[in-house]
Design a protein around this motif. Structure first.
Motif, PDB file in Angstrom:
ATOM      1  N   LYS A  12      20.126   7.255  -8.568  1.00 33.48           N
ATOM      2  CA  LYS A  12      21.059   7.661  -7.607  1.00 33.48           C
ATOM      3  C   LYS A  12      22.192   6.570  -7.137  1.00 33.48           C
ATOM      4  O   LYS A  12      23.387   6.816  -6.812  1.00 33.48           O
ATOM      5  N   HIS A  13      21.650   5.219  -7.128  1.00 31.32           N
ATOM      6  CA  HIS A  13      22.453   4.329  -6.382  1.00 31.32           C
ATOM      7  C   HIS A  13      23.428   3.792  -7.708  1.00 31.32           C
ATOM      8  O   HIS A  13      24.330   3.371  -7.407  1.00 31.32           O
ATOM      9  N   PHE A  14      23.052   3.436  -8.787  1.00 28.72           N
ATOM     10  CA  PHE A  14      23.724   2.997  -9.865  1.00 28.72           C
ATOM     11  C   PHE A  14      24.325   3.770 -10.796  1.00 28.72           C
ATOM     12  O   PHE A  14      25.172   3.459 -11.723  1.00 28.72           O
ATOM     13  N   LYS A  15      24.193   5.221 -10.537  1.00 27.30           N
ATOM     14  CA  LYS A  15      24.835   6.255 -11.439  1.00 27.30           C
ATOM     15  C   LYS A  15      24.432   6.301 -12.975  1.00 27.30           C
ATOM     16  O   LYS A  15      25.386   6.675 -13.623  1.00 27.30           O
ATOM     17  N   GLY A  16      23.798   5.276 -13.357  1.00 25.50           N
ATOM     18  CA  GLY A  16      23.384   5.175 -14.945  1.00 25.50           C
ATOM     19  C   GLY A  16      22.817   3.999 -15.287  1.00 25.50           C
ATOM     20  O   GLY A  16      22.681   2.881 -14.581  1.00 25.50           O
ATOM     21  N   ILE A  17      22.450   3.822 -16.455  1.00 26.02           N
ATOM     22  CA  ILE A  17      21.973   2.489 -16.981  1.00 26.02           C
ATOM     23  C   ILE A  17      22.644   1.393 -17.104  1.00 26.02           C
ATOM     24  O   ILE A  17      22.473   0.414 -16.868  1.00 26.02           O
ATOM     25  N   THR A  18      24.003   1.635 -17.322  1.00 26.95           N
ATOM     26  CA  THR A  18      25.084   0.475 -17.506  1.00 26.95           C
ATOM     27  C   THR A  18      25.118  -0.430 -16.622  1.00 26.95           C
ATOM     28  O   THR A  18      25.206  -1.407 -16.288  1.00 26.95           O
ATOM     29  N   GLU A  24      20.800  -7.057  -4.956  1.00 24.43           N
ATOM     30  CA  GLU A  24      21.260  -5.730  -4.540  1.00 24.43           C
ATOM     31  C   GLU A  24      20.216  -4.703  -5.132  1.00 24.43           C
ATOM     32  O   GLU A  24      19.859  -3.678  -4.276  1.00 24.43           O
ATOM     33  N   MET A  25      19.518  -4.766  -6.271  1.00 25.01           N
ATOM     34  CA  MET A  25      18.455  -3.959  -6.834  1.00 25.01           C
ATOM     35  C   MET A  25      17.207  -4.017  -5.746  1.00 25.01           C
ATOM     36  O   MET A  25      16.459  -3.171  -5.297  1.00 25.01           O
ATOM     37  N   ALA A  26      16.886  -5.117  -5.335  1.00 26.35           N
ATOM     38  CA  ALA A  26      15.539  -5.539  -4.465  1.00 26.35           C
ATOM     39  C   ALA A  26      15.858  -4.679  -3.286  1.00 26.35           C
ATOM     40  O   ALA A  26      14.816  -4.721  -2.345  1.00 26.35           O
ATOM     41  N   GLY A  27      17.094  -4.552  -2.772  1.00 25.14           N
ATOM     42  CA  GLY A  27      17.180  -3.981  -1.425  1.00 25.14           C
ATOM     43  C   GLY A  27      17.083  -2.450  -1.554  1.00 25.14           C
ATOM     44  O   GLY A  27      17.253  -1.921  -0.289  1.00 25.14           O
ATOM     45  N   PRO A  49      15.402   1.220  -1.559  1.00 27.46           N
ATOM     46  CA  PRO A  49      14.084   1.704  -0.917  1.00 27.46           C
ATOM     47  C   PRO A  49      12.767   1.681  -2.037  1.00 27.46           C
ATOM     48  O   PRO A  49      13.133   2.134  -3.153  1.00 27.46           O
ATOM     49  N   GLY A  50      11.712   1.069  -1.659  1.00 23.03           N
ATOM     50  CA  GLY A  50      10.758   1.038  -2.490  1.00 23.03           C
ATOM     51  C   GLY A  50      10.739  -0.201  -3.523  1.00 23.03           C
ATOM     52  O   GLY A  50       9.761  -0.280  -4.488  1.00 23.03           O
ATOM     53  N   MET A  51      11.896  -0.867  -3.664  1.00 19.50           N
ATOM     54  CA  MET A  51      11.882  -1.995  -4.733  1.00 19.50           C
ATOM     55  C   MET A  51      11.812  -3.393  -4.158  1.00 19.50           C
ATOM     56  O   MET A  51      11.775  -3.464  -2.948  1.00 19.50           O
ATOM     57  N   ASN A  52      11.577  -4.530  -4.668  1.00 20.15           N
ATOM     58  CA  ASN A  52      11.182  -5.579  -4.367  1.00 20.15           C
ATOM     59  C   ASN A  52      12.084  -6.673  -5.520  1.00 20.15           C
ATOM     60  O   ASN A  52      12.386  -6.018  -6.665  1.00 20.15           O
ATOM     61  N   LYS A  53      12.077  -8.164  -5.221  1.00 19.83           N
ATOM     62  CA  LYS A  53      12.675  -8.989  -6.437  1.00 19.83           C
ATOM     63  C   LYS A  53      12.069  -8.971  -7.570  1.00 19.83           C
ATOM     64  O   LYS A  53      12.581  -8.974  -8.741  1.00 19.83           O
TER      65      LYS A  53
END
Length: 606
Positions: A569-575, A584-587, A589-593
């Motif tokens: 949903k956030h990145f709109k795709g794998i690329t 950015e990804m760690a921020g 919901p549910g993610m960490n570094k």
């Protein structure tokens, strides 16, 4: 022409105004303006002998019309523009609002602007350059810009999340803004120089760069001076190929017009500081427009969002609303713009040069159309068809060891690709490789549709020999449409048997057709087949890459359905995930570094 139209025509006054052509459903299909409505509409409804066959067919679509009388030609000019925006009539389209003609966009409101290829102009305060007549033309210009000014080429998302220099920087094709090799201020100066270059101000750029080079050399910054020297050299190489056509060194555009058989080519010669920097051809359909209308309509659209308007526009023929057009252009430019039809001298010679170029381009275009018609006619005779195969459809399948099977449908109209008719199919419920089953499913899905939504082809081509042809006929028979159109199979030649050409099979005949005297027809079908093959492979590759990326997410410990949904949903795709930063990804919901680092490394590895 109906009695209603002729009766309404008899009541039209000799006054300026706007007219709206309507079809049987009452839809406005064309809006035009005229200084004299009576005189203009007589060219449609009375003087029918002036029209070619295509225009005559279009005129038959007109079942009604309305007029709006204005107090002046200037008022009619403005009203026509507003009504076109309101109704978006099908046959007013010339440049298709940028849809067919690419542009270059630079947004100086961004901190680190980049040059983008776009197809539409938005009201976003960005700078637009073009339109260019083709993708190859805009690519050539963009390559020149990148070679000379070395601006960033990565997308905004990639640039924002980049943590180390890219390959472009390493091969010295980028200034390295992402790794602070150049300041934001200096970078913007480079962008401004690139904009001057796009405006045809190359000499001004060179003069400016020479001053900078001397300043760096005086300050013993020899590396920077050398970089500017190389930039100057690259620009001067381009300038050497530009021809001086006007000794007065004035900026002007020369616009010429050639029309024949319902086709038009408008040629624009762009002269900046006396140098001819570009010649561009725009092929158009005449449609409902009279010859003196189309040049005016083209100029209005071409210069609608032009970044740079010249002070003088020279035309090969007069337009009826010259004063209104000059007023409109002067308002956009902020200075006077003169539109002239020169009668003698150097300017007349330039216009004649542009007209010769337009006529040659039109001749080439008409010759190509004649060749396409000849191929279609030859194909009709070869197949024994009763009608010309003006609409040809072809299907092709693509898969990788049975995975991600897809099929493509391409359409050719009048011998050339009709990309609005292309379709993609994802093969459903088949996890094994079976070309016959693929083709059966796709043809069934295609021809189960209502013909009013998608018309039947005149000729259906399947990639393959007698087996694929039999499968296609079985589907059509099941749908009870086996006699609605012609079907053919195109099989590749068997070089081991000494075959020189591909083979065409048709129903009811065991041997392929003899194409020894119909090579153009065979080449047309090969072109259709190859386009279907290209389209299918491209689609299948994208599907495969997407699936590979998604399956990689499934193998990463800690990434379940919910986190996968958040990432997509956030990145709109794998690329975009691959180029994201860990922070950015760690921020999310549910993610960490730790998880973010694992995701990015896994995607890059795969």
């Amino acid at each position: 022409m109906t009695g209603l139209i002729l009766e309404k025509y008899s009541q039209i006054p000799h006054q300026p105004g706007v007219y709206l052509m309507k079809d049987a459903k009452g839809t406005v299909i064309y809006v035009g303006k005229a200084i004299d409505l009576k005189k203009r509409l007589s060219s449609y409804f009375i003087k029918k002998y002036h029209h070619d066959a295509k225009t005559a067919i279009l005129l038959e679509m007109i079942k009604d019309f309305d007029i709006i009388i204005t107090s002046s030609g200037h008022e009619a000019f403005i009203l026509e523009s507003n009504l076109i925006k309101e109704y978006n009539p099908k046959y007013n389209v010339i440049l298709k609002d940028g849809k067919n003609y690419p542009l270059l966009r630079i947004d100086m409101n961004e901190d680190y602007p980049a040059i983008q290829r776009v197809r539409r102009i938005k009201n976003d305060r960005a700078h637009y350059f073009g339109p260019y007549s083709s993708s190859s033309s805009v690519n050539k210009t963009l390559n020149q810009i990148q070679k000379i000014f070395k601006l960033r080429q990565c997308k905004n998302t990639q640039f924002k999340n980049r943590s180390r220099p890219c390959l472009n920087f390493q091969i010295k094709a980028c200034l390295g803004l992402c790794c602070n090799e150049i300041s934001a201020l200096e970078y913007k100066k480079q962008v401004q120089d690139a904009m001057l270059f796009l405006k045809g101000r190359s000499h001004q750029v060179v003069k400016k760069l020479k001053v900078q080079m001397m300043e760096y050399a005086s300050g013993q910054e020899y590396e920077r001076a050398a970089q500017i020297r190389d930039t100057i050299s690259a620009i001067e190489n381009i300038l050497e190929r530009q021809v001086v056509v006007s000794p007065d060194m004035i900026d002007r555009d020369i616009v010429a017009f050639a029309a024949e058989k319902g086709r038009v080519v408008i040629t624009i010669m762009i002269v900046r500081s006396g140098y001819l920097i570009d010649t561009t051809h725009y092929p158009l359909d005449l449609g409902f427009k009279e010859s003196d209308e189309i040049l005016s309509a083209f100029l209005e659209q071409y210069y609608a969002h032009m970044e740079f308007l010249p002070s003088i526009i020279l035309l090969s023929r007069k337009i009826e609303n010259t004063e209104e057009m000059e007023y409109l252009f002067a308002k956009r430019k902020g200075k006077k713009v003169s539109i002239r039809v020169p009668a003698r001298g150097e300017k007349k010679r330039l216009v004649e040069m542009a007209h010769v170029n337009a006529s040659r381009e039109l001749e080439k275009s008409l010759l190509k159309e004649e060749e396409e018609r000849a191929s279609i006619s030859m194909l009709k005779e070869l197949m024994g068809m009763k009608i010309l195969p003006t609409r040809i459809e072809c299907f092709d399948n693509s898969n990788l060891s049975g995975q991600d099977p897809v099929s493509s449908m391409v359409v050719f109209k009048d011998g050339r690709p009709y990309k609005e008719g292309y379709r993609k199919f994802i093969i459903r419920n088949l996890d094994f490789q079976d070309d016959y089953a693929y083709m059966y499913q796709v043809l069934e899905r295609r021809f189960s549709r209502d013909p009013s939504e998608m018309p039947f082809p005149d000729l259906l081509v399947v990639d393959g020999g007698k087996g694929q042809l039999s499968m296609a006929m079985a589907v059509l028979k099941e749908l009870n449409i086996e006699n609605k159109f012609m079907v053919a199979g195109l099989a590749k030649k068997n070089e081991a048997k000494g075959e020189e050409f591909d083979k065409i099979y048709i129903p009811g005949r065991s041997n392929p057709l003899n194409t020894s005297q119909a090579r153009k027809a065979l080449y047309l079908l090969q072109q259709v087949r190859d386009e279907a093959h290209r389209f299918a492979i491209t689609f299948q590759r994208k599907r495969r890459e997407k699936r590979a990326g998604l399956s990689t997410l499934d193998t990463i410990p800690g990434i379940g359905p919910e986190k996968k949904k958040v990432l997509l949903k956030h990145f709109k795709g794998i690329t975009q995930m691959k180029t994201a930063s860990i922070d950015e990804m760690a921020g999310l919901p549910g993610m960490n570094k730790i998880l973010a680092e694992e995701v990015i490394n896994s995607l890059k590895t795969k």
